[in-house]
Write an enzyme that holds these catalytic residues in place. Structure first.
Site, PDB file in Angstrom:
ATOM      1  N   THR A 169      -2.433  30.552 -58.488  1.00  0.00           N
ATOM      2  CA  THR A 169      -3.758  30.036 -58.815  1.00  0.00           C
ATOM      3  C   THR A 169      -3.718  28.574 -59.264  1.00  0.00           C
ATOM      4  O   THR A 169      -4.654  27.820 -59.000  1.00  0.00           O
ATOM      5  CB  THR A 169      -4.392  30.898 -59.913  1.00  0.00           C
ATOM      6  OG1 THR A 169      -3.457  31.054 -61.004  1.00  0.00           O
ATOM      7  CG2 THR A 169      -4.756  32.283 -59.378  1.00  0.00           C
ATOM      8  N   LYS A 190     -11.666  38.527 -46.569  1.00  0.00           N
ATOM      9  CA  LYS A 190     -12.273  39.296 -47.654  1.00  0.00           C
ATOM     10  C   LYS A 190     -13.541  38.650 -48.182  1.00  0.00           C
ATOM     11  O   LYS A 190     -14.556  39.340 -48.384  1.00  0.00           O
ATOM     12  CB  LYS A 190     -11.279  39.473 -48.808  1.00  0.00           C
ATOM     13  CG  LYS A 190     -11.873  40.244 -49.983  1.00  0.00           C
ATOM     14  CD  LYS A 190     -10.865  40.486 -51.093  1.00  0.00           C
ATOM     15  CE  LYS A 190     -10.627  39.264 -51.936  1.00  0.00           C
ATOM     16  NZ  LYS A 190      -9.849  39.569 -53.149  1.00  0.00           N
ATOM     17  N   TYR A 236     -44.439  49.946 -24.689  1.00  0.00           N
ATOM     18  CA  TYR A 236     -43.566  48.793 -24.862  1.00  0.00           C
ATOM     19  C   TYR A 236     -44.380  47.526 -24.627  1.00  0.00           C
ATOM     20  O   TYR A 236     -45.010  47.369 -23.572  1.00  0.00           O
ATOM     21  CB  TYR A 236     -42.396  48.824 -23.878  1.00  0.00           C
ATOM     22  CG  TYR A 236     -41.603  47.537 -23.887  1.00  0.00           C
ATOM     23  CD1 TYR A 236     -40.833  47.185 -24.993  1.00  0.00           C
ATOM     24  CD2 TYR A 236     -41.654  46.659 -22.819  1.00  0.00           C
ATOM     25  CE1 TYR A 236     -40.129  46.000 -25.024  1.00  0.00           C
ATOM     26  CE2 TYR A 236     -40.954  45.467 -22.826  1.00  0.00           C
ATOM     27  CZ  TYR A 236     -40.189  45.143 -23.950  1.00  0.00           C
ATOM     28  OH  TYR A 236     -39.498  43.956 -23.982  1.00  0.00           O
ATOM     29  N   GLN A 287      -5.654  25.599 -48.973  1.00  0.00           N
ATOM     30  CA  GLN A 287      -4.377  25.969 -49.582  1.00  0.00           C
ATOM     31  C   GLN A 287      -3.529  26.598 -48.481  1.00  0.00           C
ATOM     32  O   GLN A 287      -3.717  27.754 -48.104  1.00  0.00           O
ATOM     33  CB  GLN A 287      -4.573  26.961 -50.731  1.00  0.00           C
ATOM     34  CG  GLN A 287      -3.273  27.274 -51.462  1.00  0.00           C
ATOM     35  CD  GLN A 287      -3.441  28.356 -52.525  1.00  0.00           C
ATOM     36  OE1 GLN A 287      -4.384  29.146 -52.481  1.00  0.00           O
ATOM     37  NE2 GLN A 287      -2.514  28.400 -53.483  1.00  0.00           N
ATOM     38  N   SER A 315     -54.504  54.451 -20.409  1.00  0.00           N
ATOM     39  CA  SER A 315     -53.189  55.059 -20.603  1.00  0.00           C
ATOM     40  C   SER A 315     -52.339  54.959 -19.343  1.00  0.00           C
ATOM     41  O   SER A 315     -52.843  55.001 -18.218  1.00  0.00           O
ATOM     42  CB  SER A 315     -53.356  56.532 -20.985  1.00  0.00           C
ATOM     43  OG  SER A 315     -53.986  56.643 -22.239  1.00  0.00           O
ATOM     44  N   ALA A 372      -8.989  31.584 -51.248  1.00  0.00           N
ATOM     45  CA  ALA A 372      -7.970  31.418 -50.209  1.00  0.00           C
ATOM     46  C   ALA A 372      -7.183  32.686 -49.922  1.00  0.00           C
ATOM     47  O   ALA A 372      -6.415  32.731 -48.968  1.00  0.00           O
ATOM     48  CB  ALA A 372      -7.002  30.303 -50.611  1.00  0.00           C
ATOM     49  N   ASN A 390     -57.457  47.414 -27.335  1.00  0.00           N
ATOM     50  CA  ASN A 390     -56.848  48.737 -27.468  1.00  0.00           C
ATOM     51  C   ASN A 390     -55.944  48.981 -26.267  1.00  0.00           C
ATOM     52  O   ASN A 390     -56.386  48.902 -25.118  1.00  0.00           O
ATOM     53  CB  ASN A 390     -57.914  49.830 -27.527  1.00  0.00           C
ATOM     54  CG  ASN A 390     -57.303  51.174 -27.897  1.00  0.00           C
ATOM     55  OD1 ASN A 390     -57.187  51.504 -29.071  1.00  0.00           O
ATOM     56  ND2 ASN A 390     -56.923  51.945 -26.897  1.00  0.00           N
ATOM     57  N   ARG A 416      -5.741  44.286 -48.970  1.00  0.00           N
ATOM     58  CA  ARG A 416      -6.173  45.646 -49.310  1.00  0.00           C
ATOM     59  C   ARG A 416      -7.526  46.002 -48.691  1.00  0.00           C
ATOM     60  O   ARG A 416      -7.922  47.170 -48.688  1.00  0.00           O
ATOM     61  CB  ARG A 416      -6.221  45.811 -50.833  1.00  0.00           C
ATOM     62  CG  ARG A 416      -4.850  46.034 -51.453  1.00  0.00           C
ATOM     63  CD  ARG A 416      -4.931  46.168 -52.952  1.00  0.00           C
ATOM     64  NE  ARG A 416      -5.039  44.884 -53.603  1.00  0.00           N
ATOM     65  CZ  ARG A 416      -5.209  44.718 -54.918  1.00  0.00           C
ATOM     66  NH1 ARG A 416      -5.332  45.782 -55.700  1.00  0.00           N
ATOM     67  NH2 ARG A 416      -5.284  43.520 -55.439  1.00  0.00           N
ATOM     68  N   GLY A 474      -4.640  40.238 -66.642  1.00  0.00           N
ATOM     69  CA  GLY A 474      -3.928  39.451 -67.630  1.00  0.00           C
ATOM     70  C   GLY A 474      -4.523  39.672 -69.016  1.00  0.00           C
ATOM     71  O   GLY A 474      -5.737  39.812 -69.160  1.00  0.00           O
TER      72      GLY A 474
END
Length: 504
Positions: free
Chosen positions: A85, A26, A372, A79, A411, A14, A383, A19, A146
């Site tokens: 947490t 994120k 293309y 949340q 061609s 959540a 070919n 940063r 922690g």
């Protein structure tokens, strides 16, 4: 004996992730073929939990939409306010029915965490009869984490966040990963008793450990030696660091499985890619988004494949392919571009500076140079000469071209769709073909050549070209039996042919 399935896994995702300095949430930042939260969900799924809930907050609509596509079985909980947490986990549990058994809590920004490690955590938790088991790691620099406080008997007495830690507690090098296994009862009771009496004024999930211990429950830790599995991502520097490590692991695993990677430092392979034994990945290769490379295929150098299937023994060199299929033994490149829907049959060839989109090229057929091919079906053994364009768009709609087996396209031919070129037909070089060509016919669609004799000497007198022409004319006049101007042999007919069929 297989361990019991956890009752639930709760993934906390959540946070705003300020940063990252990004408009994208994120947890939706990509990393080696999955989003950050996608990695967390994949690890959680390895446990086969009865319930899997992801707690969302910032960018919730985008995160929910992504999860609905990536794993429709995921439940999401919201949340609304970031109150810590403990509050986030409580929000997750509210989205689930009453639980008994083991509840695992993890995070949406720890992408190297593996399902194997989560399984080991659950097994240790249930084997030792713990109320809470925390995944920990020893770090040389524990700043920001922690600290895990141990009791005299070696179990976990509690966890203290760095902002609340004393100078002595900050010298502890064992840190909390934030990943836990709880009994449902210990978690439920602890969450109900949390307070905001801390430096952040938040409901800390870590306080549940001390509460469970005070209630007579056993609290212990599983320490992982692989500290990367506890590494969180909070900014783009950490994202790049974790990406490189994850890619190193993926590439190394493929090498150990029998794939040759000539330069691991410049080879990037997403986690959902499959590579066959004895395949060769040359320098500067990227295999992305579900790509499959067959046995003995050679990819690279300087090649990017996204969502592409490369058949056994095929070669793709210095090319970019997205959503394409390269058949067994086929060859692509260098400098080719295969767009979505490009399908090459066995032994087909797409060569230098050729772009293919939404087209099938049959077995053994070749498009060697500067062409293309869009919205086309090319048969076997055909070919396609250099500088051929499949003209598929009329300004409003796309149209298809069908080229039969063993066709020879001269061609610089324009094939204007919708069009069918029958089996065994030829087109003359420089033609603009707008009508169907019957099998075995030669299509000639160009103006007759007209040579204006002496034009250069009259209109560009004194130029190097005029002098060269004069010398050639004078020399030709002295050499009998020379070829007449205008493409004819003396006394012969105009030469049509395909004037430049390209062969591999």
């Amino acid at each position: 004996m297989e361990p019991a399935r956890p009752a639930a896994v709760v993934v906390l995702a959540a946070g705003e992730g300020t940063r990252m300095r990004s408009s994208l949430p994120k947890v939706l930042h990509p990393l080696c073929g999955r989003t950050l939260v996608g990695h967390a969900v994949a690890a959680a799924r390895a446990l086969q939990p009865e319930h899997l809930v992801v707690v969302v907050g910032h960018g919730r609509d985008a995160v929910r939409a992504h999860l609905a596509e990536a794993d429709p079985g995921v439940v999401t909980a919201v949340q609304d306010r970031q109150l810590g947490t403990g509050h986030a986990v409580a929000c997750g549990l509210e989205a689930l029915p009453p639980l008994t058994g083991t509840v695992v809590v993890t995070y949406g920004d720890v992408p190297l965490l593996s399902g194997t490690t989560l399984r080991a955590l659950v097994e240790a938790h249930e084997r030792d009869g713990n109320a809470v088991t925390v995944l920990t790691a020893l770090l040389d620099d524990p700043t920001g984490y922690g600290r895990v406080l141990r009791a005299v008997d070696g179990t976990v007495a509690g966890i203290v966040e760095e902002k609340d830690a004393t100078p002595e507690q900050r010298t502890v090098y064992e840190v909390n990963s934030g990943i836990y296994a709880f009994t449902a009862a210990a978690l439920r009771d602890g969450l109900a008793r949390l307070t905001t009496d801390n430096a952040q004024g938040e409901l800390y999930l870590t306080d549940v450990l001390a509460l469970a211990r005070a209630a007579g429950g056993r609290v212990d830790a599983l320490r992982t030696a692989d500290t990367w599995q506890t590494e969180g991502v909070n900014d783009r520097v950490q994202l790049a660091r974790v990406r490189r490590e994850l890619n190193r692991r993926v590439v190394e695993a493929w090498m150990r499985a029998g794939v040759t990677v000539e330069d691991p430092g410049t080879t990037w392979v997403d986690v959902d890619v499959t590579v066959g034994r004895d395949a060769v990945l040359r320098p500067q290769v990227q295999l992305l988004a579900g790509t499959v490379v067959g046995e003995g295929a050679v990819v690279g150098p300087d090649t990017t494949l996204r969502g592409t299937r490369v058949g056994p023994g095929a070669q793709v060199v210095r090319s970019h392919c997205e959503g394409a299929v390269v058949g067994e033994g086929a060859a692509v490149g260098p400098f080719a571009y295969l767009r979505p829907g490009a399908v090459l049959g066995a032994g087909a060839k797409v060569g230098t500076y050729v772009e293919v989109k939404g087209s099938t090229i049959g077995a053994g057929s070749k498009v060697p140079h500067l062409s293309y091919v869009g919205d086309a079906q090319i048969g076997e053994g055909a070919n396609i000469g250099a500088a051929t364009v499949f003209v598929n768009y009329d300004g409003v709609a796309k149209h298809r071209t069908v080229v039969g087996d063993h066709v020879r396209v001269g061609s610089d031919t324009m094939l204007v769709a919708p069009l069918v070129v029958g089996d065994g037909a030829y087109t003359a070089a420089g033609s603009v073909v707008t009508q169907d060509v019957p099998p075995g016919a030669m299509a000639v669609a160009r103006g007759r050549q007209r040579n204006v004799e002496g034009w250069v000497e009259r209109r560009r007198a004194g130029s190097p070209a005029a002098e060269a022409a004069r010398r050639a004319r004078e020399q030709g006049a002295r050499e009998p039996g020379g070829r007449e101007p205008g493409g004819r042999e003396p006394g012969g007919q105009e030469q049509v042919g395909t004037a430049g069929e390209e062969q591999a």
